[in-house]
Structure formats: C-alpha cells, structure tokens
Motif scaffolding. Sequence first.
Motif, PDB file in Angstrom:
ATOM      1  N   LEU A   1       0.835  -1.203   0.000  1.00 18.18           N
ATOM      2  CA  LEU A   1       0.000   0.000   0.000  1.00 18.18           C
ATOM      3  C   LEU A   1       0.866   1.247   0.000  1.00 18.18           C
ATOM      4  N   PRO A   2       1.307   1.710  -1.180  1.00 22.25           N
ATOM      5  CA  PRO A   2       1.948   3.025  -1.285  1.00 22.25           C
ATOM      6  C   PRO A   2       0.872   4.108  -1.221  1.00 22.25           C
ATOM      7  N   PRO A   3       1.245   5.396  -1.243  1.00 21.43           N
ATOM      8  CA  PRO A   3       0.263   6.458  -1.006  1.00 21.43           C
ATOM      9  C   PRO A   3      -0.882   6.572  -2.005  1.00 21.43           C
ATOM     10  N   GLN A   4      -0.770   5.984  -3.175  1.00 24.63           N
ATOM     11  CA  GLN A   4      -1.903   6.075  -4.095  1.00 24.63           C
ATOM     12  C   GLN A   4      -2.909   4.942  -3.886  1.00 24.63           C
ATOM     13  N   ARG A   5      -2.653   4.082  -2.895  1.00 28.42           N
ATOM     14  CA  ARG A   5      -3.564   2.982  -2.605  1.00 28.42           C
ATOM     15  C   ARG A   5      -3.970   3.008  -1.140  1.00 28.42           C
TER      16      ARG A   5
ATOM     17  N   ARG B   1     -10.912  -4.637   1.094  1.00 25.54           N
ATOM     18  CA  ARG B   1     -10.842  -4.092  -0.266  1.00 25.54           C
ATOM     19  C   ARG B   1      -9.617  -3.196  -0.404  1.00 25.54           C
ATOM     20  N   VAL B   2      -8.820  -3.421  -1.435  1.00 26.95           N
ATOM     21  CA  VAL B   2      -7.673  -2.571  -1.743  1.00 26.95           C
ATOM     22  C   VAL B   2      -7.981  -1.828  -3.037  1.00 26.95           C
ATOM     23  N   PHE B   3      -7.752  -0.521  -3.042  1.00 32.75           N
ATOM     24  CA  PHE B   3      -8.218   0.302  -4.163  1.00 32.75           C
ATOM     25  C   PHE B   3      -7.320   1.523  -4.330  1.00 32.75           C
ATOM     26  N   VAL B   4      -7.532   2.251  -5.428  1.00 35.44           N
ATOM     27  CA  VAL B   4      -6.781   3.469  -5.719  1.00 35.44           C
ATOM     28  C   VAL B   4      -7.449   4.660  -5.047  1.00 35.44           C
ATOM     29  N   MET B   5      -6.676   5.445  -4.329  1.00 35.66           N
ATOM     30  CA  MET B   5      -7.176   6.673  -3.708  1.00 35.66           C
ATOM     31  C   MET B   5      -7.193   7.801  -4.743  1.00 35.66           C
ATOM     32  N   SER B   6      -8.283   8.524  -4.825  1.00 37.47           N
ATOM     33  CA  SER B   6      -8.360   9.689  -5.698  1.00 37.47           C
ATOM     34  C   SER B   6      -7.725  10.894  -5.003  1.00 37.47           C
ATOM     35  N   ASP B   7      -7.465  11.959  -5.771  1.00 36.95           N
ATOM     36  CA  ASP B   7      -6.940  13.190  -5.177  1.00 36.95           C
ATOM     37  C   ASP B   7      -7.912  13.727  -4.130  1.00 36.95           C
TER      38      ASP B   7
ATOM     39  N   MET C   1      -9.267  14.807   1.556  1.00 37.62           N
ATOM     40  CA  MET C   1     -10.217  14.667   2.652  1.00 37.62           C
ATOM     41  C   MET C   1      -9.577  13.970   3.859  1.00 37.62           C
ATOM     42  N   VAL C   2      -8.754  12.968   3.590  1.00 38.22           N
ATOM     43  CA  VAL C   2      -8.050  12.298   4.688  1.00 38.22           C
ATOM     44  C   VAL C   2      -7.095  13.282   5.363  1.00 38.22           C
ATOM     45  N   ALA C   3      -6.387  14.093   4.573  1.00 37.76           N
ATOM     46  CA  ALA C   3      -5.476  15.090   5.148  1.00 37.76           C
ATOM     47  C   ALA C   3      -6.224  16.035   6.076  1.00 37.76           C
ATOM     48  N   GLN C   4      -7.417  16.444   5.681  1.00 33.26           N
ATOM     49  CA  GLN C   4      -8.229  17.316   6.536  1.00 33.26           C
ATOM     50  C   GLN C   4      -8.649  16.589   7.816  1.00 33.26           C
ATOM     51  N   ALA C   5      -9.054  15.335   7.688  1.00 32.66           N
ATOM     52  CA  ALA C   5      -9.497  14.572   8.856  1.00 32.66           C
ATOM     53  C   ALA C   5      -8.377  14.397   9.870  1.00 32.66           C
ATOM     54  N   MET C   6      -7.117  14.352   9.398  1.00 28.53           N
ATOM     55  CA  MET C   6      -5.999  14.174  10.322  1.00 28.53           C
ATOM     56  C   MET C   6      -5.882  15.338  11.310  1.00 28.53           C
TER      57      MET C   6
ATOM     58  N   THR D   1       4.479   3.945 -15.101  1.00 26.62           N
ATOM     59  CA  THR D   1       5.908   3.709 -15.229  1.00 26.62           C
ATOM     60  C   THR D   1       6.556   3.657 -13.848  1.00 26.62           C
ATOM     61  N   PRO D   2       7.733   3.033 -13.739  1.00 26.08           N
ATOM     62  CA  PRO D   2       8.429   3.034 -12.447  1.00 26.08           C
ATOM     63  C   PRO D   2       8.713   4.435 -11.918  1.00 26.08           C
ATOM     64  N   ASN D   3       9.072   5.366 -12.804  1.00 30.63           N
ATOM     65  CA  ASN D   3       9.350   6.735 -12.362  1.00 30.63           C
ATOM     66  C   ASN D   3       8.107   7.396 -11.785  1.00 30.63           C
ATOM     67  N   ALA D   4       6.957   7.193 -12.434  1.00 31.72           N
ATOM     68  CA  ALA D   4       5.716   7.775 -11.923  1.00 31.72           C
ATOM     69  C   ALA D   4       5.359   7.171 -10.570  1.00 31.72           C
ATOM     70  N   PHE D   5       5.546   5.864 -10.454  1.00 34.78           N
ATOM     71  CA  PHE D   5       5.276   5.207  -9.178  1.00 34.78           C
ATOM     72  C   PHE D   5       6.224   5.726  -8.102  1.00 34.78           C
ATOM     73  N   LYS D   6       7.491   5.859  -8.432  1.00 32.71           N
ATOM     74  CA  LYS D   6       8.492   6.332  -7.468  1.00 32.71           C
ATOM     75  C   LYS D   6       8.142   7.734  -6.975  1.00 32.71           C
ATOM     76  N   ARG D   7       7.739   8.608  -7.873  1.00 28.13           N
ATOM     77  CA  ARG D   7       7.376   9.975  -7.471  1.00 28.13           C
ATOM     78  C   ARG D   7       6.202   9.968  -6.511  1.00 28.13           C
ATOM     79  N   SER D   8       5.237   9.086  -6.746  1.00 30.34           N
ATOM     80  CA  SER D   8       4.048   9.051  -5.890  1.00 30.34           C
ATOM     81  C   SER D   8       4.378   8.586  -4.483  1.00 30.34           C
ATOM     82  N   VAL D   9       5.418   7.758  -4.345  1.00 30.82           N
ATOM     83  CA  VAL D   9       5.801   7.250  -3.017  1.00 30.82           C
ATOM     84  C   VAL D   9       6.734   8.214  -2.306  1.00 30.82           C
ATOM     85  N   VAL D  10       7.769   8.662  -3.006  1.00 31.90           N
ATOM     86  CA  VAL D  10       8.820   9.464  -2.373  1.00 31.90           C
ATOM     87  C   VAL D  10       8.364  10.889  -2.115  1.00 31.90           C
TER      88      VAL D  10
END
Length: 256
Positions: free
Chosen positions: A47-51, A89-95, A100-105, A238-247
């Motif tokens: 589960l990286p940040p987009q999931r 259920r494992v799924f893709v998080m939308s923007d 909304m999660v950031a606000q809830a924190m 792509t791996p680069n796109a995935f890497k950017r989403s995590v890092v």
Amino acid sequence: MHIGSNAFYRIFEESFATGERSFDADYLLFASRGAFVLENKRRQWLLPPQRAALIACGTSISVSSKGPATSSSILFRNDELGLTEGELRVFVMSDLARLMVAQAMRWGGATEPSNDQAHFFHALASVVAELSLIQLNTWLPRPSSSGLAKAIAVGLADLGRNIGFGQLAQSGAVSERTLARLFRRELGMTWTEFRHRARMIKAMEALAQESVTEAGFQVGFESTSAFIRAFKAFSGQTPNAFKRSVVNSPRHARSP
C-alpha cells in the motif's frame, strides 16, 4: 449521529510490524508517506500512497513497513462503509480522497466529532466506499501448506535470479509434480506467474529507496527498458511515476 470519531496520524521513522490484530470498527488504512505491507491469511498487498484498504470490523490483519512511513488512517462507525464480515478491499485513492483524509488528520484523537466533522466523515466514507468498488489485483497469494510455504520462501529470498523449480521442490521436500500441483491448487497460478507478480511487488518496495535501474536489477531485470515495460504492464504506470508518488507524497503539517 456518531458516524466517524477517530483519525489516526503517526510517523514511523523506522521499519515496524504490528503482528496480527483487528479493530472494533470498519477501518481505512492509508500510508500518506512510504508504503505499508498489509496481510491477511490468504493474501499480501503493498500500500503506497496512491492505494488504501478498507477493512471490515473484526477482520484479522497484520501491517508492516520496511522503511519510514506515515499512517493517516480512520475508523468509521455505524457501518458507513457497507462492508461484510471479513471483507477487505484494496483500491486506488483519488486526489479528493487524499485531500479529505489530510483534513481529517487535523481532528485526530477527538473522542467525539462535532456535527460538522461527523458530516465530513460521512462524506469521506461515501467517497472511499465508491472508490473501493474497483479493487486492485496487486496482491501476492499466501500458501497454506508447509511444503509450498518453504519452497516459496526460498524463491522469494532471491528474486534477482532464476532459481530452478527442482531446487524449490527440494526446499519444500516435495516432488516437482507435487509442487506444481500445490501452486495451482493453493495459489491458482504457476511458479512463473507467482515469481513475476512477486518481482513487481518487490520492485514497488525497492522504488521507494532505489533508482529505477537498481530496482529492476534487484528483481532480475538486466535491461531497464524491459523492466519499465513489465512494470507498466503490471501496475498501469511507469516506475518513475510510481516512485514519485511514493517518495514525494506530502506530509501533513499536523504532528501525531
């Protein structure tokens, strides 16, 4: 109306493992930085940040991380998510869901939400429940028999090279024919299919720390272009796109 009263924000600076646990409410598990490994008895997910994962009340899971990570997760009340017993259920998080999660924190730790916060949690539950209807296949099956488990452990320990099927069978103290049958019966796939899936998931973990070339090399790809094609076919990016989403995932301003 008590809809959702708990938001959990925690920074992990080092690797961790929770061991088996469950919750007394339906649960949204989300790593806003880094990546979690989520496991139940049958499967394992990265589960990286987009999931994210929605986990039904009382479902036994374990969560771990192999490096720094930030948990931004929520317990929902009153069966807002419509999950059945034992469902995960494992799924893709939308923007929108991430915002909304950031606000809830910002309300994390409150024993009871205000009316406005309760309505917000209700809206968030609706958003993630709808997103979770499209579930991801980026999971790794878990064996039930000891022979297959031992063989898989040997294979997973060195995904960077092609271990012979005979060596795997010897590790599990079974014949090659029996091992092939165990793969089909317990996992629903061949060793080759399992290995490819495992390599892609391990590459996802490696991309949080390593370059694209190094991540591909670690899982047995001598050609970076071949790794990029395989990774995109498996994950949809792509791996680069995935890497950017995590890092580069944003960290919330709030302290845990």
